[in-house]
Design an enzyme around this catalytic site. Structure first.
Site, PDB file in Angstrom:
ATOM      1  N   ASP A 141      17.616  72.316 -29.334  1.00  0.00           N
ATOM      2  CA  ASP A 141      17.768  71.304 -30.379  1.00  0.00           C
ATOM      3  C   ASP A 141      17.682  71.909 -31.773  1.00  0.00           C
ATOM      4  O   ASP A 141      18.265  71.379 -32.725  1.00  0.00           O
ATOM      5  CB  ASP A 141      16.692  70.227 -30.238  1.00  0.00           C
TER       6      ASP A 141
ATOM      7  N   HIS B 270      13.732  60.150 -28.188  1.00  0.00           N
ATOM      8  CA  HIS B 270      14.852  59.847 -29.075  1.00  0.00           C
ATOM      9  C   HIS B 270      15.151  58.360 -29.191  1.00  0.00           C
ATOM     10  O   HIS B 270      15.405  57.847 -30.281  1.00  0.00           O
ATOM     11  CB  HIS B 270      16.127  60.546 -28.574  1.00  0.00           C
TER      12      HIS B 270
ATOM     13  N   HIS C  22      70.090  69.324 -25.864  1.00  0.00           N
ATOM     14  CA  HIS C  22      69.213  70.486 -25.900  1.00  0.00           C
ATOM     15  C   HIS C  22      70.002  71.754 -25.566  1.00  0.00           C
ATOM     16  O   HIS C  22      69.847  72.795 -26.218  1.00  0.00           O
ATOM     17  CB  HIS C  22      68.061  70.320 -24.903  1.00  0.00           C
TER      18      HIS C  22
ATOM     19  N   GLU D 158      67.415  68.027 -16.779  1.00  0.00           N
ATOM     20  CA  GLU D 158      66.637  66.918 -17.332  1.00  0.00           C
ATOM     21  C   GLU D 158      67.516  65.891 -18.027  1.00  0.00           C
ATOM     22  O   GLU D 158      67.004  64.980 -18.682  1.00  0.00           O
ATOM     23  CB  GLU D 158      65.583  67.462 -18.312  1.00  0.00           C
TER      24      GLU D 158
ATOM     25  N   THR E  56      21.109  60.239 -25.562  1.00  0.00           N
ATOM     26  CA  THR E  56      20.800  61.602 -25.139  1.00  0.00           C
ATOM     27  C   THR E  56      20.309  61.630 -23.693  1.00  0.00           C
ATOM     28  O   THR E  56      19.771  60.638 -23.184  1.00  0.00           O
ATOM     29  CB  THR E  56      19.751  62.233 -26.068  1.00  0.00           C
TER      30      THR E  56
ATOM     31  N   GLN F 212      12.975  64.126 -24.554  1.00  0.00           N
ATOM     32  CA  GLN F 212      14.245  63.433 -24.766  1.00  0.00           C
ATOM     33  C   GLN F 212      14.075  61.925 -24.778  1.00  0.00           C
ATOM     34  O   GLN F 212      14.784  61.211 -25.490  1.00  0.00           O
ATOM     35  CB  GLN F 212      15.259  63.856 -23.701  1.00  0.00           C
TER      36      GLN F 212
ATOM     37  N   GLU G  64      23.992  66.112 -20.396  1.00  0.00           N
ATOM     38  CA  GLU G  64      24.098  66.696 -21.731  1.00  0.00           C
ATOM     39  C   GLU G  64      23.249  67.974 -21.801  1.00  0.00           C
ATOM     40  O   GLU G  64      23.717  69.026 -22.251  1.00  0.00           O
ATOM     41  CB  GLU G  64      23.609  65.680 -22.762  1.00  0.00           C
ATOM     42  N   HIS G  65      22.000  67.870 -21.375  1.00  0.00           N
ATOM     43  CA  HIS G  65      21.089  69.014 -21.310  1.00  0.00           C
ATOM     44  C   HIS G  65      20.623  69.170 -19.871  1.00  0.00           C
ATOM     45  O   HIS G  65      20.139  68.206 -19.275  1.00  0.00           O
ATOM     46  CB  HIS G  65      19.844  68.803 -22.175  1.00  0.00           C
TER      47      HIS G  65
END
Length: 445
Positions: A370, A269, A429, A424, A244, A266, A336-337
């Site tokens: 959170d 964690h 096709h 192509e 985190t 944080q 992340e935050h």
């Protein structure tokens, strides 16, 4: 305790060159691949028996059956602390409000008269939601994974969380209670890479077990991330979640007590968690350093998590010349935050391009997100916010285009299709078009 990186007076480089100057945890998923490969192969060939063996090896407890009995889930809810139940119910209510607004609707575009393309959003059939165990208990992760899947309309939802020795081989009872509140009754006592392999391959080894899933979401340790990378393709994944991260962009108006508390929140964690302050104020930096010392001294998880996280190479106070440089730094970092604690926080937040989630001003800390902001806390880490999003209803949906053309509408564009097919060097096709018009290209109108 926490190091400093001084970028003041420098012309900041662009892109990855700036990113390389910033702190980041080492998270070598590639190195973990060879450790999880035999585990995943073992589960593939031996099913539940292998998952049970690895649970005994890594979690220290042997279970008789991976599936958690319905009565254990019900009992966990009955015995749940009423205050925790009320908090979880409010978290669920707010998450539903936000995620319900993310639902996608079918939309039809008329490209030409008689020619339409409809985009239909279809939920995946079955998902496996991983909820980590170990150092902490994460009922909030149950909420953050289950709610968007339910709001997307996923019919098959299975949750897996590591068995806990102190609870007789069941996942933590608060995890089970959260499942009960959400109406999820398919829960497995399995953790780590073996749980991801169980979701990918199923456990059809002659006993009732877990059916394979289409998509696996949820954070975990490096071995969970490695298993997700290894099995991606057989299953869809949300992301390879790393440690985190919090970055705080702050000026002299920020309260150092708040900033220090948020950095510690944080760091709590994991010893690999990243806490980064970016500021143009030397006075704030010094005040935050002092507050970190004071607050860490009375924190609970100091020696095993907070202190090593703050002292690690992944955490730092980054000094910049001004907030414009600070904004460039946090956009390069892609946290992340990301908290914005400045005089004009809302205006700066509006200019952020790279972050999993942005928290504006002094009254929107990461801890709110959170649990009870209504936002999702399963977010990209390791700089992946530069190209990836957090978990949402969209994560569980597939957009399918439905093409419906009449004969006249096809005839009108046939010559363009044939021309492009020949350009192509794919003449078959073009032939698929000509075959519908007597092997001729219709004349355009």
């Amino acid at each position: 305790m926490i190091s400093r990186i001084d970028l003041r007076g420098e012309t900041l480089p662009e892109g990855s060159a700036l990113r390389d100057l910033l702190p980041r945890a080492e998270f070598d998923v590639e190195a973990a691949l060879e450790k999880v490969r035999p585990i995943c192969e073992d589960v593939r060939h031996h099913g539940a028996a292998a998952v049970i063996e690895y649970g005994e090896k890594f979690d220290g407890v042997r279970v008789e059956d991976l599936r958690v009995p319905a009565e254990a889930i019900a009992r966990a809810l009955e015995e749940l602390d009423p205050a925790v139940r009320a908090a979880l119910e409010e978290s669920i209510r707010r998450a539903r409000l936000v995620h319900r607004e993310q639902r996608r609707t079918t939309h039809t575009t008329q490209v030409v008269p008689g020619g339409t393309v409809t985009e239909k959003w279809i939920p995946v059939d079955r998902v496996g939601l991983y909820v980590p165990g170990g150092r902490a208990v994460y009922p909030s992760s149950v909420v953050m994974n289950v709610v968007p899947a339910q709001e997307a309309g996923v019919e098959g939802i299975a949750v897996s969380s590591p068995p806990q020795k102190e609870f007789g081989g069941l996942p933590h009872p608060t995890i089970l209670a959260a499942c009960a509140l959400l109406g999820v009754d398919e829960v497995y006592a399995a953790g780590g890479a073996q749980a991801i392999a169980m979701f990918a391959y199923g456990t059809a080894d002659g006993r009732p077990g877990c059916a394979p899933v289409d998509l696996v979401t949820g954070p975990g340790n490096i071995y969970v991330a490695a298993a997700k990378r290894l099995l991606k393709g057989r299953i869809g994944i949300d992301a390879e979640a790393g440690p985190t991260e919090i970055a705080v962009l702050a000026d002299a108006t920020a309260d150092p007590v708040h900033v220090a508390a948020d950095l510690i929140s944080q760091a709590e964690h994991d010893p690999m968690a990243a806490s980064v302050l970016v500021t143009d104020s030397d006075e704030l930096a010094a005040a935050v350093e002092a507050e970190l010392k004071a607050q860490v001294a009375v924190a609970r998880h100091v020696d095993d998590r907070i202190a090593p996280a703050l002292a690690g190479r992944q955490s730092a106070i980054v000094l910049v010349t001004d907030l414009e440089d600070g904004l460039r730094v946090v956009n390069a970092y892609g946290a992340e935050h990301l908290e914005i604690q400045t005089a004009e926080a809302a205006a700066l937040a509006d200019r952020v391009r790279n972050a999993g989630a942005v928290f504006v001003g002094p009254w929107a800390p990461v801890s709110l997100g959170d649990y009870c902001a209504g936002s999702n806390h399963v977010l990209p880490t390791g700089g992946c916010a530069c190209h990836s999003s957090g978990l949402s209803v969209q994560s569980f949906l597939r957009g399918v285009h439905i093409v419906d053309y009449t004969r006249d509408a096809l005839a009108d564009v046939a010559h363009h299709v044939v021309t492009l097919a020949e350009a192509e060097d794919l003449p078959a096709h073009g032939a698929a078009i000509k075959a519908r018009f007597g092997w001729k290209v219709p004349e355009s109108k």
